[in-house]
Design a protein around this motif. Structure first.
Motif, PDB file in Angstrom:
ATOM      1  N   ALA A 160       6.692 -18.093  47.288  1.00  0.00           N
ATOM      2  CA  ALA A 160       6.362 -18.103  48.733  1.00  0.00           C
ATOM      3  C   ALA A 160       7.567 -17.604  49.793  1.00  0.00           C
ATOM      4  CB  ALA A 160       6.464 -19.793  49.020  1.00  0.00           C
ATOM      5  N   TRP A 161       8.860 -17.614  49.367  1.00  0.00           N
ATOM      6  CA  TRP A 161       9.915 -16.920  50.346  1.00  0.00           C
ATOM      7  C   TRP A 161       9.724 -15.556  50.226  1.00  0.00           C
ATOM      8  CZ3 TRP A 161      15.793 -17.258  48.623  1.00  0.00           C
ATOM      9  CH2 TRP A 161      16.585 -16.814  49.479  1.00  0.00           C
ATOM     10  N   PRO A 167      20.417 -15.014  45.629  1.00  0.00           N
ATOM     11  CA  PRO A 167      18.706 -15.084  45.836  1.00  0.00           C
ATOM     12  C   PRO A 167      18.235 -13.848  46.903  1.00  0.00           C
ATOM     13  CG  PRO A 167      19.885 -17.143  45.635  1.00  0.00           C
ATOM     14  CD  PRO A 167      20.973 -16.233  45.555  1.00  0.00           C
ATOM     15  N   GLU A 168      18.923 -13.771  47.916  1.00  0.00           N
ATOM     16  CA  GLU A 168      18.562 -12.835  49.057  1.00  0.00           C
ATOM     17  C   GLU A 168      18.232 -11.448  48.418  1.00  0.00           C
ATOM     18  OE1 GLU A 168      20.372 -16.568  50.643  1.00  0.00           O
ATOM     19  OE2 GLU A 168      20.947 -15.065  49.287  1.00  0.00           O
ATOM     20  N   VAL A 180      13.729  -7.474  47.083  1.00  0.00           N
ATOM     21  CA  VAL A 180      13.156  -6.499  46.239  1.00  0.00           C
ATOM     22  C   VAL A 180      11.759  -7.078  45.867  1.00  0.00           C
ATOM     23  CG1 VAL A 180      13.351  -5.493  43.823  1.00  0.00           C
ATOM     24  CG2 VAL A 180      15.459  -5.866  45.334  1.00  0.00           C
ATOM     25  N   ALA A 181      11.476  -8.302  45.680  1.00  0.00           N
ATOM     26  CA  ALA A 181      10.153  -8.917  45.258  1.00  0.00           C
ATOM     27  C   ALA A 181       9.259  -8.772  46.522  1.00  0.00           C
ATOM     28  CB  ALA A 181      10.491 -10.730  45.171  1.00  0.00           C
ATOM     29  N   ALA A 182       9.851  -8.983  47.791  1.00  0.00           N
ATOM     30  CA  ALA A 182       8.885  -8.733  48.922  1.00  0.00           C
ATOM     31  C   ALA A 182       8.499  -7.178  49.086  1.00  0.00           C
ATOM     32  CB  ALA A 182       9.687  -9.326  50.119  1.00  0.00           C
ATOM     33  N   LYS A 231      10.541 -17.437  59.378  1.00  0.00           N
ATOM     34  CA  LYS A 231      10.369 -19.064  59.116  1.00  0.00           C
ATOM     35  C   LYS A 231       8.735 -19.150  59.147  1.00  0.00           C
ATOM     36  CE  LYS A 231      12.858 -22.090  61.434  1.00  0.00           C
ATOM     37  NZ  LYS A 231      14.264 -22.536  62.073  1.00  0.00           N
ATOM     38  N   ASP A 232       8.205 -18.559  60.244  1.00  0.00           N
ATOM     39  CA  ASP A 232       6.692 -19.126  60.359  1.00  0.00           C
ATOM     40  C   ASP A 232       5.848 -18.218  59.735  1.00  0.00           C
ATOM     41  OD1 ASP A 232       7.498 -21.335  61.921  1.00  0.00           O
ATOM     42  OD2 ASP A 232       7.732 -20.043  63.643  1.00  0.00           O
TER      43      ASP A 232
END
Length: 609
Positions: free
Chosen positions: A75-76, A103-104, A109-111, A193-194
């Protein structure tokens, strides 16, 4: 090499039961390794979504006291992808990413993977001119910088071609507390955030040849080269390691301290846990004294390594609880034959999944049969050919063809370039062509030059021997001699330099050594100033450990290449030369002149390089 390392038919047959027990995984991994369909959606983004579907509430990532489930992590990444798409970034664009292991970095990289955007994984050790070069080389549309690297980026920001779209991730748990972005940066944690937490449609729009990330490699000459690592190559590693070789399950936890700007961490370790939807336990930095404590704390059952890491662990004083751990499998490269069996026995490790691959290469080996002292088996077309070190070129026969070595012999490793094993190359087409040998065994064939010396030990197994040319390996990193020479030559008082790697007893790889010609006597030279300059301009692993002072012009070949073979042989041995030699000892802040006593202490392993 010990003759015991040669693979014989009885040895191979003894491993068959172990291999057969994982036959479904091997078949699946083998199929994935041979993918040629350019219309089939695949890649990292889809693998994360698949793992999330398999194990939504299982731990995807543990970092210090933070634990993220697959559902949370996915989700992030989706929110970040949604935001980056909303500001106009799209498939085919590149984003420079400069964040240490946390984690960031993985969520960034995932995004990017889900959007089809290429993440340029900047080596976090880079500073100065090298950092400018790495940024500008890939023409990024945006940059995502961790708080810990802002200062390094700000020092050179005026020299970057990119002027806008600088984003910031705080050095903390940004899901809980976004932190404060410095002037000139947008705070990603606040901005996303949104945004939507749903999987984007673009996840299913990445294909075999679409770029996934750039990994920077020294290659053989010059400043770092940006190697294109595409979704197809990632998918093949995902199959080869996640399903075939490493063989973890959802309950396994793989610990890694390896930097994720390199493929061993980012590709091999992560793919190995994504396939079974297991857990990646990520550490910011390696600590030899805290390593096993961390392993026990998180209940890890596997870890990723490079050879130096294992050596450092092995050099730690033995403890009664050395085998008090759940680790059954380790995966990585560079475990030295001299400590291989001792290391396994001491820490109770069952399987060493040693591998051989390079960020840019098209040939790979994996120790699927669990033999000792080998990089393993390769299913792809490769050749180990005779090499003339004096002439620095492969040997050809009277017909102009290269000559394969016999079993037990070493030579240059080549990977055949085919549809199934393409060579994607570098950002610079000229550098790409220089890495290819043509007409090797027949007219029209093409082979990738790995630059590595390997030994054929039979049944498609090999041993790593050494690195050729103008690159050497130290601290698990490739060091470009040309890059270090350029930096050294830029310091006031150095007229000329030649850089090479030398062996230090009981260490892995080769330490950097530079022969330098000064404008003054070495007793008057500003060594302190040089040290400060090198620490600013070079990653720590690229700073020469030894300096050899040369009073005359450098010895060169007829084509004006420096004569390095003799220098490598003489190394820092005062008994083989009349030159003054200086050394930068571990934890020292400046070079000191080497004498017989200090040389003996280095040779006896009294200093931990």
């Amino acid at each position: 090499m010990s003759s015991a390392d040669i693979i014989t038919l009885p040895k191979l047959l003894s491993k068959v039961p172990e291999v057969v027990s994982n036959l479904p995984g091997l078949i699946k991994g083998s199929r994935m390794a041979k993918i040629t369909d350019t219309t089939k959606p695949l890649g990292l983004g889809m693998a994360i979504e698949r793992a999330t579907g398999m194990n939504p509430n299982g731990a995807a990532l543990i970092y210090e006291d933070t634990e993220l489930t697959y559902k949370q992590f996915n989700a992030w990444a989706n929110r970040l992808a949604d935001y980056l798409a909303s500001i106009g970034l799209k498939k085919g664009d590149t984003i420079a990413v400069n964040i240490e292991n946390r984690p960031e970095l993985l969520v960034t990289v995932a995004a990017c993977a889900k959007m089809g955007v290429c993440a340029a994984l900047i080596n976090t050790s880079q500073r100065g001119k090298v950092l400018v070069h790495s940024f500008n080389l890939v023409k990024p549309k945006a940059a995502i910088i961790g708080e810990e690297l802002v200062e390094a980026v700000e020092e050179i920001r005026g020299d970057l071609d990119l002027k806008d779209n600088f984003f910031f991730f705080a050095d903390q748990d940004t899901l809980e507390n976004p932190g404060d972005a410095p002037a000139g940066y947008k705070n990603l944690a606040s901005e996303i955030k949104d945004c939507s937490s749903e999987n984007p449609a673009s996840s299913k729009q990445t294909f075999l040849r679409d770029p996934l990330f750039y990994i920077y490699t020294s290659g053989t000459t010059g400043l770092p080269k940006a190697v294109v690592f595409n979704h197809g190559r990632w998918e093949k590693a995902y199959g080869g390691f996640g399903y075939s070789a490493v063989r973890l399950n959802a309950d396994d936890r793989l610990y890694t301290t390896l930097p994720f700007y390199h493929a061993t961490g980012m590709v091999i370790c992560w793919a190995s846990v994504l396939a079974p939807a297991g857990t990646l336990v990520l550490a910011r930095k390696f600590s030899a004294s805290g390593f096993w404590e961390d392993i026990r704390r998180h209940g890890c059952t596997a870890f990723g390594y490079v050879g130096e890491l294992c050596r450092y662990l092995h050099e730690q004083p033995e403890k009664p609880n050395d085998q008090d751990n759940k680790v059954h499998t380790i995966v990585g490269n560079g475990l030295r034959p001299s400590i291989w069996k001792e290391f396994k026995d001491r820490f109770g490790i069952d399987r060493v999944v040693e591998l051989y691959a390079s960020s840019e290469g098209n040939v790979a080996f994996t120790n699927v049969f669990n033999f000792d002292n080998t990089v393993g088996f390769s299913p792809v077309s490769y050749a180990i050919v005779k090499y003339d070190k004096e002439r620095d070129e492969p040997v050809r026969d009277s017909s102009g063809n290269m000559i394969k070595v016999g079993k037990g012999e070493s030579g240059l490793m080549l990977g055949e370039i085919t549809d199934k094993t393409p060579f994607d190359g570098y950002t610079d087409p000229e550098k790409t062509e220089k890495s290819i040998f043509r007409d090797v065994f027949k007219k029209g064939d093409a082979w990738f030059n790995t630059g590595d010396m390997m030994r054929d030990i039979g049944f498609r197994h090999a041993q790593f021997v050494d690195r050729l040319g103008d690159t050497f390996r130290w601290k698990g990193e490739n060091v470009s001699t040309t890059e270090v020479e350029q930096i050294l030559d830029g310091f006031d008082g150095i007229q000329e330099s030649v850089v090479y790697g030398v062996e230090i007893p009981n260490t892995n790889g080769r330490a950097g050594m530079a022969q330098v010609r000064l404008t003054c006597h070495h007793s008057e030279f500003d060594f302190k100033g040089l040290c400060a300059y090198l620490k600013r301009e070079l990653p720590h692993y690229a700073i020469p450990v030894f300096l050899r002072i040369n009073e005359q012009a450098m010895e060169t070949t007829g084509t004006f290449k420096h004569q390095k073979n003799k220098l490598k042989e003489q190394k820092y041995d005062l008994g083989q030369q009349d030159n003054a030699v200086y050394v930068l000892l571990p934890k020292a802040d400046c070079y000191q002149q080497l004498d017989k006593e200090s040389q003996e202490s280095i040779d006896n392993g009294e200093h931990r390089f």
